[in-house]
Design an enzyme around this catalytic site. Structure first.
Site, PDB file in Angstrom:
ATOM      1  CG  HIS A 133     -42.646  39.381 -11.672  1.00 57.15           C
ATOM      2  ND1 HIS A 133     -42.622  38.995 -13.002  1.00 57.15           N
ATOM      3  CD2 HIS A 133     -42.823  38.230 -10.937  1.00 57.15           C
ATOM      4  CE1 HIS A 133     -42.769  37.679 -13.066  1.00 57.15           C
ATOM      5  NE2 HIS A 133     -42.886  37.201 -11.840  1.00 57.15           N
ATOM      6  CB  CYS A 267     -46.141  36.257  -7.045  1.00 52.55           C
ATOM      7  SG  CYS A 267     -44.790  36.327  -5.859  1.00 52.55           S
ATOM      8  NE  ARG A 295     -47.238  35.489 -14.395  1.00 54.96           N
ATOM      9  CZ  ARG A 295     -45.957  35.231 -14.074  1.00 54.96           C
ATOM     10  NH1 ARG A 295     -45.665  34.723 -12.901  1.00 54.96           N
ATOM     11  NH2 ARG A 295     -44.968  35.526 -14.905  1.00 54.96           N
TER      12      ARG A 295
HETATM   13  N1  NVA Z   1     -39.635  38.529  -5.326  1.00 57.07           N
HETATM   14  C1  NVA Z   1     -39.474  37.181  -5.830  1.00 57.07           C
HETATM   15  C2  NVA Z   1     -40.524  36.892  -6.844  1.00 57.07           C
HETATM   16  C3  NVA Z   1     -40.510  35.490  -7.405  1.00 57.07           C
HETATM   17  C4  NVA Z   1     -41.559  35.272  -8.442  1.00 57.07           C
HETATM   18  C5  NVA Z   1     -38.102  37.034  -6.432  1.00 57.07           C
HETATM   19  O1  NVA Z   1     -37.634  37.970  -7.101  1.00 57.07           O
HETATM   20  O2  NVA Z   1     -37.467  35.994  -6.216  1.00 57.07           O
HETATM   21  N1   CP Z   2     -44.420  33.979  -9.908  1.00 60.47           N
HETATM   22  C1   CP Z   2     -43.425  33.624 -10.746  1.00 60.47           C
HETATM   23  O1   CP Z   2     -42.885  34.440 -11.493  1.00 60.47           O
HETATM   24  O2   CP Z   2     -43.083  32.312 -10.670  1.00 60.47           O
HETATM   25  P1   CP Z   2     -41.798  31.661 -11.344  1.00 60.47           P
HETATM   26  O3   CP Z   2     -40.597  32.243 -10.648  1.00 60.47           O
HETATM   27  O4   CP Z   2     -41.960  30.206 -11.096  1.00 60.47           O
HETATM   28  O5   CP Z   2     -41.779  32.020 -12.800  1.00 60.47           O
END
Ligand code: NVA
Ligand code: CP
Length: 310
Positions: A133, A267, A295
């Site tokens: 990410h 996050c 962000r």
């Molecule tokens: N590890 C989480 C992050 C969400 C922003 C996911 O992949 O769902």
């Molecule tokens: N942290 C983040 O990526 O949030 P969303 O899944 O809402 O985009």
């Protein structure tokens, strides 16, 4: 500022392995300048958003960033394109590459991003995959720097699942010269290759370590960070994971063992009472809302850096 506005011209960002430490620092500098209102670059281009998973922050911050740059955004959600009816991603990539200037893609498989980049011929930004990410880590490091400045003695501790967010944080902290400790339950360690890559970037300057001991991991740390215990696509595993991850919950007890000025990061979205307590989220040490705002600034810097200013 002019050089910064096209520093990553034409490049994709599928992970933070795609940029150097110098480029990462420049990107953070540009994000800070844009946040402060220094310069108001225009980027009259078209961004396509292809998201195979839910998103609030990433989708909205990319959209607003592009609008603020006077560009356009097209929602290419699978449900409104032929992707949901099974049109191959490679065919979609070859067509969309002829229409839009850049894509932000959220998907499961990192290979999808590579295929899209290779076949579309346009820059692709990873808006989250199961492996990484990177846009999140840009905002995370920016938030740490806003709190502590450019100190070389900082340590960020990540508590929880060693997957996408942890991977990008390890790389982002290594690029930024911040020590990073990852505390995870046994069996939930970060990918070994990513760990080695982060350690190679850090070199002798900083440390990237993995432990199963949350108390040791938070001791003296300047930032405590957590993420959900069951990521998107793993919802069925949430109940069985809860007792395993409980010792890694970001709470006031662990926060008390960190540096006296330590900040709290997440996050988002967060599950209060699970990976983080309500007190830690809402307490005076929380920088979670600044982190979410960042962000927007980080991705605006990324877009203008890749596309250039008009
Ligand atoms: N590890 C989480 C992050 C969400 C922003 C996911 O992949 O769902
Ligand atoms: N942290 C983040 O990526 O949030 P969303 O899944 O809402 O985009």
């Amino acid at each position: 500022m002019d050089g910064l506005l096209s520093a990553l011209k034409g490049r994709s960002l599928l992970s933070l392995l795609d940029i150097s430490a110098e480029e990462f620092q420049a990107l953070l500098g540009l994000a800070s300048m844009l946040k402060a209102g220094t310069g108001s670059p225009r980027c009259i281009k078209v961004l396509g958003l292809l998201f195979q998973k839910a998103s609030t922050r990433t989708r909205v911050s990319f959209t607003v960033a592009m609008y603020q740059l006077e560009g356009q955004v097209i929602d290419l959600n699978p449900n409104v394109t032929q992707v949901s009816r099974g049109e191959p991603l490679g065919d979609t990539a070859r067509v969309l590459g002829r229409y839009v200037d850049i894509m932000a893609i959220r998907t499961f498989d990192q290979g999808d991003l590579e295929q899209f980049r290779d076949l579309s011929g346009i820059p692709v930004i990873n808006a989250l995959s199961d492996l990484y990410h990177p846009c999140q880590a840009i905002a995370d490091v920016l938030t740490v720097r806003e709190s502590f400045g450019d100190r070389s003695d900082l340590t960020l501790t990540y508590l929880g699942d060693g997957n996408n967010v942890a991977h990008s944080l390890m790389l982002g902290c290594a690029l930024a010269g911040i020590n990073v400790r990852v505390a995870v339950p046994e069996g939930y360690e970060p990918d070994k290759t990513v760990l080695e890559q982060a350690q190679a970037i850090a070199g002798d300057a900083t440390e990237v370590t993995v432990t199963h001991d949350p108390v040791a991991a938070v001791s003296g740390a300047h930032a405590l960070y957590t993420d959900v215990w069951a990521s998107m696509g793993q919802e069925d595993l949430a109940d069985e994971r809860e007792p395993i991850f409980q010792p890694y919950q970001l709470n006031d007890e662990l926060l008390a063992k960190a540096d006296a000025e330590a900040i709290v990061l997440h996050c988002l979205p967060a599950y209060r009472g699970k990976e983080i307590t309500n007190e830690a989220m809402e307490g005076g040490r929380s920088r979670i809302w600044d982190q979410a705002e960042n962000r927007l600034h980080g991705q605006k810097a990324l877009l203008v850096s890749i596309l250039g200013a008009d």
